[in-house]
Design a protein around this motif. Structure first.
Motif, PDB file in Angstrom:
ATOM      1  N   GLU A 137       0.806  -1.233   0.000  1.00 19.35           N
ATOM      2  CA  GLU A 137       0.000   0.000   0.000  1.00 19.35           C
ATOM      3  C   GLU A 137       0.832   1.272   0.000  1.00 19.35           C
ATOM      4  OE1 GLU A 137      -2.673  -0.458   3.250  1.00 19.35           O
ATOM      5  OE2 GLU A 137      -3.937  -1.919   2.200  1.00 19.35           O
ATOM      6  N   GLN A 138       2.148   1.169   0.161  1.00 15.17           N
ATOM      7  CA  GLN A 138       3.003   2.355   0.129  1.00 15.17           C
ATOM      8  C   GLN A 138       3.585   2.625  -1.263  1.00 15.17           C
ATOM      9  OE1 GLN A 138       2.836   4.170   2.879  1.00 15.17           O
ATOM     10  NE2 GLN A 138       1.537   2.471   3.562  1.00 15.17           N
ATOM     11  N   ALA A 139       3.222   1.816  -2.247  1.00  9.37           N
ATOM     12  CA  ALA A 139       3.781   1.963  -3.597  1.00  9.37           C
ATOM     13  C   ALA A 139       3.479   3.333  -4.179  1.00  9.37           C
ATOM     14  CB  ALA A 139       3.214   0.880  -4.504  1.00  9.37           C
ATOM     15  N   ASN A 140       4.392   3.769  -5.054  1.00  8.95           N
ATOM     16  CA  ASN A 140       4.232   5.042  -5.772  1.00  8.95           C
ATOM     17  C   ASN A 140       3.946   6.194  -4.814  1.00  8.95           C
ATOM     18  OD1 ASN A 140       4.786   3.851  -8.186  1.00  8.95           O
ATOM     19  ND2 ASN A 140       2.676   3.844  -8.940  1.00  8.95           N
ATOM     20  N   ASN A 141       4.887   6.372  -3.879  1.00 10.00           N
ATOM     21  CA  ASN A 141       4.811   7.493  -2.928  1.00 10.00           C
ATOM     22  C   ASN A 141       3.514   7.500  -2.131  1.00 10.00           C
ATOM     23  OD1 ASN A 141       7.357   8.621  -3.754  1.00 10.00           O
ATOM     24  ND2 ASN A 141       6.324   9.379  -5.608  1.00 10.00           N
ATOM     25  N   GLY A 142       3.069   6.294  -1.778  1.00 13.15           N
ATOM     26  CA  GLY A 142       1.904   6.184  -0.920  1.00 13.15           C
ATOM     27  C   GLY A 142       0.571   6.117  -1.631  1.00 13.15           C
ATOM     28  N   ARG A 143       0.558   6.192  -2.976  1.00 14.91           N
ATOM     29  CA  ARG A 143      -0.713   6.060  -3.702  1.00 14.91           C
ATOM     30  C   ARG A 143      -1.276   4.649  -3.581  1.00 14.91           C
ATOM     31  NH1 ARG A 143      -3.435   8.063  -8.025  1.00 14.91           N
ATOM     32  NH2 ARG A 143      -3.220   6.044  -9.082  1.00 14.91           N
ATOM     33  N   GLY A 144      -0.379   3.679  -3.552  1.00 13.94           N
ATOM     34  CA  GLY A 144      -0.822   2.299  -3.443  1.00 13.94           C
ATOM     35  C   GLY A 144      -1.400   1.741  -4.716  1.00 13.94           C
ATOM     36  N   ASP A 145      -0.807   2.091  -5.891  1.00 11.84           N
ATOM     37  CA  ASP A 145      -1.239   1.481  -7.149  1.00 11.84           C
ATOM     38  C   ASP A 145      -0.990  -0.026  -7.089  1.00 11.84           C
ATOM     39  OD1 ASP A 145      -1.719   3.862  -9.247  1.00 11.84           O
ATOM     40  OD2 ASP A 145      -0.091   4.388  -7.879  1.00 11.84           O
ATOM     41  N   ALA A 146      -1.731  -0.778  -7.907  1.00  9.04           N
ATOM     42  CA  ALA A 146      -1.693  -2.237  -7.810  1.00  9.04           C
ATOM     43  C   ALA A 146      -0.879  -2.851  -8.939  1.00  9.04           C
ATOM     44  CB  ALA A 146      -3.112  -2.799  -7.821  1.00  9.04           C
ATOM     45  N   PHE A 147       0.043  -3.721  -8.561  1.00  5.00           N
ATOM     46  CA  PHE A 147       0.881  -4.474  -9.489  1.00  5.00           C
ATOM     47  C   PHE A 147       1.049  -5.881  -8.921  1.00  5.00           C
ATOM     48  CE2 PHE A 147       5.258  -6.080 -10.021  1.00  5.00           C
ATOM     49  CZ  PHE A 147       5.269  -6.322 -11.374  1.00  5.00           C
ATOM     50  N   ILE A 148       0.901  -6.898  -9.787  1.00  2.00           N
ATOM     51  CA  ILE A 148       1.020  -8.296  -9.373  1.00  2.00           C
ATOM     52  C   ILE A 148       1.916  -9.029 -10.362  1.00  2.00           C
ATOM     53  CG2 ILE A 148      -0.221 -10.495  -9.138  1.00  2.00           C
ATOM     54  CD1 ILE A 148      -2.663  -8.894  -8.208  1.00  2.00           C
TER      55      ILE A 148
END
Length: 410
Positions: free
Chosen positions: A347-358
């Motif tokens: 949930e901290q991805a992309n400076n806290g935006r939390g974009d989804a990648f799997i």
């Protein structure tokens, strides 16, 4: 294994000569799991190219015609159909196939549309996924190194919501659903075919080898090249084949299979070096962030605990214009390093935006050496759905994929 009285009677009938001349009996055993509308295939005797097989099921009430499709794949004749309805664990169902002339796909419930730049697989006219075989350029002003072909985008939900993203500003090398490798060692040199900005290599679509449509599935076979950039010029070190099928299952869901077959094509072996991400990847719609989407794996892990764990399946769902939509990604137990390690963004991805990648990453913790002229197969199944899905439902779907009913020609 328990076999019902009706199932036993059908097996006895199969041995008592109810088949007509030229017909072939097929027995389907459900095995250890309850089944629901699962995909099925059986290898048939080799016949002339102009011969198909028509299928029917023997039931207590007589004979029922079953939509089926005969396909020639890798030197085999395969008969595909959907094992309709509920089939309890241990049950046996009996079918008969009869040879017929080559059948046109008249009942094209499952369609394949060619736009001359992409193939769009559809169910009853609704788009399921789009395979982009033409080169897609990066956004204006972005380095041309980020151009790419040979990826899936959009992938839709049954309600028409787009669940993938390509070339987002934070990662221009992300392409919906795609399958490159990150640390590739060839002839003593390391190449990156995932991070296109490094300008060390890429993957390119080269050909559509065949398409299918009809009452059972639509799909395509595509060829791709894995290319490294050397001081002497470009070199193709691996050829890849994608086999993609979308299935005509009932209900408000899209089910499709993705198979990748890798074949090193250069004289020397290649090494897919262990690295934290590589292989089958998914970049979710940019509308999904930590505030409106969630993940769950077969091992019960939620988003903050998933990265680096292994799983048979991973589910992602999020808010959309029509409510809630999601995707279930399933990995086959015969895949390299199964159950495969996962690379995901927390949930901290992309400076806290939390974009989804799997990413199912078979080389996340283990090297993989590939030898010339050998073939290496990876298989995944994807379900696109509306609303929510329980872990029990996901387990049932994975069991159908991993350990399908056994069909035997009598």
């Amino acid at each position: 294994m328990k076999i019902t009285v009706t199932a036993l009677l059908l097996v006895m009938l199969a041995s008592c000569g109810w088949k007509k001349e030229g017909e072939i009996g097929i027995t389907v055993q459900a095995g250890a799991f309850d089944r629901q509308d699962c995909t099925l295939s059986v290898e048939m005797p080799l016949t002339a190219e102009e011969t198909d097989w028509a299928l029917s099921e023997r039931t207590g009430g007589g004979t029922v015609n079953v939509p089926s499709r005969t396909v020639r794949e890798e030197g085999k004749t395969l008969l595909y159909w959907i094992l309709a309805g509920e089939t309890k664990a241990g049950a046996v169902r009996t079918f008969v196939a009869r040879p017929v002339g080559r059948q046109a796909a008249r009942e094209a419930v499952m369609q394949t549309e060619d736009t001359q730049r992409a193939l769009i697989l559809k169910k009853d006219g609704k788009p399921v996924l789009q395979y982009n075989y033409a080169q897609v350029e990066p956004p204006a002003g972005v380095d041309a190194a980020y151009r790419r072909s040979g990826f899936i985008h959009p992938a839709w939900s049954p309600a028409g919501n787009v669940l993938t993203a390509i070339q987002p500003k934070d990662h221009y090398h992300h392409f919906g659903i795609w399958n490159p490798w990150t640390h590739v060692v060839y002839d003593g040199q390391l190449y990156d075919l995932w991070n296109l900005g490094e300008k060390q290599g890429t993957v390119r679509a080269t050909a559509i080898r065949g398409t299918e449509q009809g009452a059972v599935f639509s799909g395509f076979d595509a060829a791709l090249d894995h290319v490294i950039f050397t001081p002497e010029g470009e070199k193709v070190i691996m050829e890849e084949e994608w086999n993609v099928k979308t299935w005509n299952i009932p209900g408000n869901a899209f089910l499709w299979d993705f198979a990748s077959i890798l074949r090193p094509s250069a004289p020397l072996p290649g090494l897919l070096q262990a690295y934290r991400y590589a292989g089958f990847g998914y970049r979710a719609t940019e509308a999904w962030t930590k505030d409106n989407c969630e993940m769950l794996t077969s091992e019960g892990n939620t988003r903050q605990a998933i990265d680096g764990t292994t799983a048979r399946w991973i589910r992602i769902s999020g808010e959309t214009a029509t409510g809630r939509s999601g995707l279930l990604f399933m990995s086959h137990p015969q895949n390299r390093n199964a159950p495969e390690p996962l690379r995901i963004w927390d949930e901290q991805a992309n400076n806290g935006r939390g974009d989804a990648f799997i990413n199912f990453a078979p080389t996340k913790n283990r090297d993989w050496e590939l030898f010339p002229n050998e073939r290496y197969r990876l298989q995944y199944r994807i379900l696109s759905f509306e609303g929510d899905m329980t872990a029990a439902e996901a387990d049932r779907l994975w069991n159908d994929f991993a350990y399908p009913p056994v069909a035997t020609v009598n």
